[in-house]
Design a protein around this motif. Structure first.
Motif, PDB file in Angstrom:
ATOM      1  N   ILE A 478      -2.973   4.502   1.198  1.00  0.00           N
ATOM      2  CA  ILE A 478      -1.622   4.754   1.706  1.00  0.00           C
ATOM      3  C   ILE A 478      -0.721   3.565   1.401  1.00  0.00           C
ATOM      4  N   SER A 479      -1.218   2.365   1.618  1.00  0.00           N
ATOM      5  CA  SER A 479      -0.400   1.158   1.476  1.00  0.00           C
ATOM      6  C   SER A 479       0.091   0.960   0.049  1.00  0.00           C
ATOM      7  N   ARG A 480      -0.695   1.356  -0.934  1.00  0.00           N
ATOM      8  CA  ARG A 480      -0.337   1.104  -2.335  1.00  0.00           C
ATOM      9  C   ARG A 480       0.327   2.290  -3.019  1.00  0.00           C
ATOM     10  N   THR A 481       0.421   3.416  -2.325  1.00  0.00           N
ATOM     11  CA  THR A 481       0.977   4.599  -2.977  1.00  0.00           C
ATOM     12  C   THR A 481       2.471   4.438  -3.245  1.00  0.00           C
ATOM     13  N   ILE A 482       2.939   5.060  -4.298  1.00  0.00           N
ATOM     14  CA  ILE A 482       4.356   5.091  -4.667  1.00  0.00           C
ATOM     15  C   ILE A 482       4.827   6.532  -4.553  1.00  0.00           C
ATOM     16  N   VAL A 562       6.371  -1.853   5.960  1.00  0.00           N
ATOM     17  CA  VAL A 562       7.761  -1.433   5.832  1.00  0.00           C
ATOM     18  C   VAL A 562       7.933  -0.747   4.480  1.00  0.00           C
ATOM     19  N   THR A 563       8.707   0.310   4.464  1.00  0.00           N
ATOM     20  CA  THR A 563       8.986   0.996   3.208  1.00  0.00           C
ATOM     21  C   THR A 563      10.020   0.198   2.418  1.00  0.00           C
ATOM     22  N   LEU A 575       9.696   4.664  -3.439  1.00  0.00           N
ATOM     23  CA  LEU A 575       9.343   3.717  -2.388  1.00  0.00           C
ATOM     24  C   LEU A 575       7.853   3.419  -2.411  1.00  0.00           C
ATOM     25  N   THR A 576       7.487   2.330  -1.775  1.00  0.00           N
ATOM     26  CA  THR A 576       6.099   2.013  -1.484  1.00  0.00           C
ATOM     27  C   THR A 576       6.069   1.254  -0.168  1.00  0.00           C
ATOM     28  N   PHE A 577       4.878   0.900   0.291  1.00  0.00           N
ATOM     29  CA  PHE A 577       4.734   0.180   1.558  1.00  0.00           C
ATOM     30  C   PHE A 577       4.438  -1.292   1.306  1.00  0.00           C
ATOM     31  N   ASP A 578       5.069  -2.143   2.079  1.00  0.00           N
ATOM     32  CA  ASP A 578       4.799  -3.580   2.045  1.00  0.00           C
ATOM     33  C   ASP A 578       4.205  -3.965   3.397  1.00  0.00           C
ATOM     34  N   SER A 597     -10.865  -0.430  -9.039  1.00  0.00           N
ATOM     35  CA  SER A 597     -10.287  -1.703  -9.486  1.00  0.00           C
ATOM     36  C   SER A 597      -8.897  -1.896  -8.902  1.00  0.00           C
ATOM     37  N   GLU A 598      -8.134  -0.784  -8.728  1.00  0.00           N
ATOM     38  CA  GLU A 598      -6.793  -0.886  -8.150  1.00  0.00           C
ATOM     39  C   GLU A 598      -6.857  -1.289  -6.672  1.00  0.00           C
ATOM     40  N   GLN A 599      -7.823  -0.738  -5.953  1.00  0.00           N
ATOM     41  CA  GLN A 599      -7.986  -1.095  -4.547  1.00  0.00           C
ATOM     42  C   GLN A 599      -8.402  -2.552  -4.397  1.00  0.00           C
ATOM     43  N   LEU A 600      -9.297  -3.002  -5.273  1.00  0.00           N
ATOM     44  CA  LEU A 600      -9.746  -4.388  -5.223  1.00  0.00           C
ATOM     45  C   LEU A 600      -8.596  -5.332  -5.549  1.00  0.00           C
ATOM     46  N   GLN A 601      -7.769  -4.951  -6.518  1.00  0.00           N
ATOM     47  CA  GLN A 601      -6.614  -5.774  -6.865  1.00  0.00           C
ATOM     48  C   GLN A 601      -5.632  -5.836  -5.698  1.00  0.00           C
ATOM     49  N   TRP A 602      -5.399  -4.683  -5.042  1.00  0.00           N
ATOM     50  CA  TRP A 602      -4.500  -4.680  -3.890  1.00  0.00           C
ATOM     51  C   TRP A 602      -5.016  -5.610  -2.809  1.00  0.00           C
TER      52      TRP A 602
END
Length: 666
Positions: A478-482, A562-563, A575-578, A597-602
């Motif tokens: 959820i946090s990294r979704t655009i 925050v969006t 938008l995305t979440f910060d 790999s994307e989750q690990l990078q996040w």
């Protein structure tokens, strides 16, 4: 049938240290003879007897008791807690119904165990929380022609409701208080209990003009706006109070027209300084006329008697008693008022100070986790001492005014109860061989915080580690979704569950809620539910997937985000979440082999942010050991971490754990 139709239309508002011995049962068992009643349950026999005696002369066959107040608040003052008085149940969501022969209480899965601990066998616990379930129960228990009594101040209305039925009896305020023994004086607090509050770039006059512009643009020609939710008036006038536990609100209504402002509150608590602040001595369009709180119905009746007026209300937070005095042709409704919709988007100042509050709040949570890591192996700490410790840590932070809700501090099977809070009767000793969950938050003069972390001080099982990792994967996804601006949270929510669903796991609560600037910790209408509004830039929400294994352990990972605008290759207005919560997750509970790999990078980027933002604050407060702890626990992740059994901090060795386990066994 009239009863069914009316009740289906009602928005049942609430539908919404001693250590426990290992062999002591904490829940009631009404099937035994005699029934087993735990010490935590309340004896309600006399209370029900008195209520039933008072119902008889009123010709009431059934009486409904929701767990809310006249403003449909989630947290309510003790003086308004009729549900707790009648049932013994103190959860924040519930509805009770009493007839001459039966009593039943409805609540959701978060509170089933709590209800079994707090209610005696006079009460049946109903686990289907739908309105239809209440309706079916009433249809079965109320005789034909029988009347169902209710307090009109405690029910929200529905925009599609005719609000007419001969089978329901709207009971007078004085009678309702007598029926349920609701009593107690208003918590007056200090002389400045209602006061001006400034942490926004918008003055109250600017906000009033902005809302009036929305009223003027309304195609239904509304000439007045009635505000009933406590946070609506508090936001509009940049004011705060202390009438509600954990929420800086004051009892109030506001009636706003294009040239008048009426604020209904307890006028005896208004200082001379506040009168000047509100321009209360004049009669212009930006002068606030102060009216006594108890005169709302009478003043509203006189107002709507005028020709040409049309009152705009938000149905989610306006009670039936208020709407009863407004004829249908003079009523315009929407789910949420323009104040709630406007308040949901924070201005630049609000965003900045709310972020600042989360930095200071992270210091308190880091202090808690570091202390527990060192203290728990000694075998002396409990769920209660941990809850008190984090509250104490927060109290030392700048501009803290107390907790934003009752701290959830839960270990082992207690953590499997999503909304468990420890008491002297139920709290457990913390040990290194169990999961521990702490969900807590603070009220600061610049923001409200809410964060949950789950840790293990020993060696987690494979199941615990996988479940934790999959909960974390949901949080990250959820946090990294655009997503496009104006996307509804319900269309994003499944991302928080997908990793759990893949292995047949799930959780029974919502995935997130709005958070405000020194407001309620659950701030509507932002979030991931079907009745939440679409996301726009500047909205703050929690992201909190979880998993709970009954009688074993519980996991929740909650951050506030925050969006913000997202940079995309082709599209605009995405938008995305910060994430603004800044506390590391328990490394040894994370199986990085499950992460993409994307989750690990996040995750590594998030840890870099914690170091960059939280580090200077720890330096500023002179917390050297806490900073060293934070740095150890925010080291970058790699794939090799998946097989690691190293502990949450290198300061706690496997030898210490082994000794502690042996001591606990003995």
């Amino acid at each position: 049938m009239p009863i069914c139709g009316w009740l289906l239309a009602l928005s049942l508002a609430a539908l919404t240290g001693n250590i426990v011995a290992a062999n002591e049962r904490t829940e009631r068992n009404c099937s035994l003879t005699p029934p087993y009643i735990p010490s935590t349950a309340v004896n309600t026999t006399l209370r029900l007897q008195e209520l039933r005696e008072k119902m008889l002369p009123l010709n009431i066959s059934a009486y409904i008791i929701p767990g809310t107040d006249a403003h449909l608040s989630e947290y309510i003052a003790p003086r308004d807690n009729r549900l707790a008085f009648m049932t013994g149940f103190t959860g924040s969501a519930g509805t009770a119904v009493v007839t001459q022969t039966k009593a039943a209480m409805w609540t959701d899965s978060r509170y089933w165990v709590q209800a079994e601990r707090q209610m005696d066998c006079n009460w049946a616990l109903e686990k289907d929380v739908s309105v239809a379930s209440v309706v079916d129960w009433l249809l079965a228990e109320v005789p034909h022609g029988g009347q169902i009594g209710f307090d009109p101040f405690l029910f929200a209305i529905s925009k599609s409701t005719s609000l007419r039925s001969p089978s329901l009896l709207s009971v007078e305020v004085s009678v309702n208080r007598a029926l349920t023994q609701a009593d107690g004086e208003l918590s007056m607090g200090p002389p400045d209990a209602i006061n001006a509050y400034i942490s926004t770039e918008r003055s109250w006059q600017m906000k009033v003009e902005h809302i009036r512009n929305q009223m003027a643009d309304n195609p239904y020609d509304s000439t007045a706006l009635l505000l009933s939710a406590l946070d609506e008036s508090a936001w509009l006038f940049n004011m705060r109070g202390n009438d509600i536990p954990y929420n800086p609100f004051f009892y109030s209504y506001t009636l706003l027209t294009m040239d008048e402002i009426w604020l209904f509150l307890h006028t005896e608590r208004v200082t001379d300084e506040l009168k000047v602040y509100l321009n209360a001595s004049c009669n212009g369009p930006l002068c606030v006329q102060l009216k006594s709180y108890d005169t709302i119905l009478g003043e509203l009746k006189k107002f709507v008697a005028k020709p040409g007026c049309k009152v705009w209300i938000g149905t989610e937070y306006t009670n039936y008693a208020v709407v009863e005095v407004i004829t249908q042709e003079k009523l315009f409704t929407s789910s949420y008022s323009p104040v709630l919709l406007t308040k949901a988007v924070k201005d630049e100042t609000e965003q900045r100070v709310l972020r600042d509050a989360h930095v200071r709040d992270a210091v308190a949570v880091v202090q808690l986790l570091m202390w527990l890591e060192n203290a728990v192996p000694k075998g002396t700490e409990t769920e209660l001492t941990a809850a008190h410790y984090v509250d104490k840590c927060r109290s030392k932070q700048m501009d803290n005014s107390g907790p934003s809700f009752e701290t959830i501090s839960a270990s082992g099977p207690n953590a499997a109860l999503a909304h468990y809070s420890p008491t002297n009767e139920t709290c457990r000793r913390l040990t290194v061989d169990e999961m521990y969950l702490v969900d807590s938050g603070g009220q600061y003069l610049d923001g409200t915080t809410d964060i949950t972390r789950t840790v293990h001080w020993g060696i987690p099982t494979a199941m615990q580690k996988e479940a934790f990792t999959r909960v974390l994967m949901g949080n990250i996804e959820i946090s990294r979704t655009i997503f496009p601006s104006d996307t509804r949270g319900i269309n994003i929510e499944m991302l928080g569950r997908r990793a759990l669903w893949e292995v047949g796991l799930n959780y029974g609560h919502g995935t997130g809620h709005g958070v405000g600037n020194y407001f309620g910790v659950h701030e509507w209408p932002v979030g991931f539910q079907s009745n939440n509004i679409p996301f726009r830039a500047g909205m703050f929400t929690s992201i909190e997937p979880g998993y709970y294994k009954e009688d074993d352990f519980g996991i929740r990972i909650e951050d506030v985000a925050v969006t913000v605008p997202a940079q995309t290759k082709y599209g605009n207005n995405y938008l995305t979440f910060d994430t603004v919560s800044l506390v590391p997750y328990d490394k040894k509970l994370i199986d990085t082999s499950l992460l993409s790999s994307e989750q690990l990078q996040w995750l590594n980027t998030y840890y870099e942010t914690i170091r960059r933002v939280l580090g200077p604050e720890l330096d500023k407060q002179g917390l050297r050991e806490e900073k060293e702890w934070m740095l150890r626990n925010t080291e970058p992740f790699s794939r090799s971490d998946s097989g690691s059994t190293r502990l949450f901090s290198s300061s706690l060795t496997l030898i210490t754990v082994a000794v502690a386990l042996l001591q606990n066994t003995v």
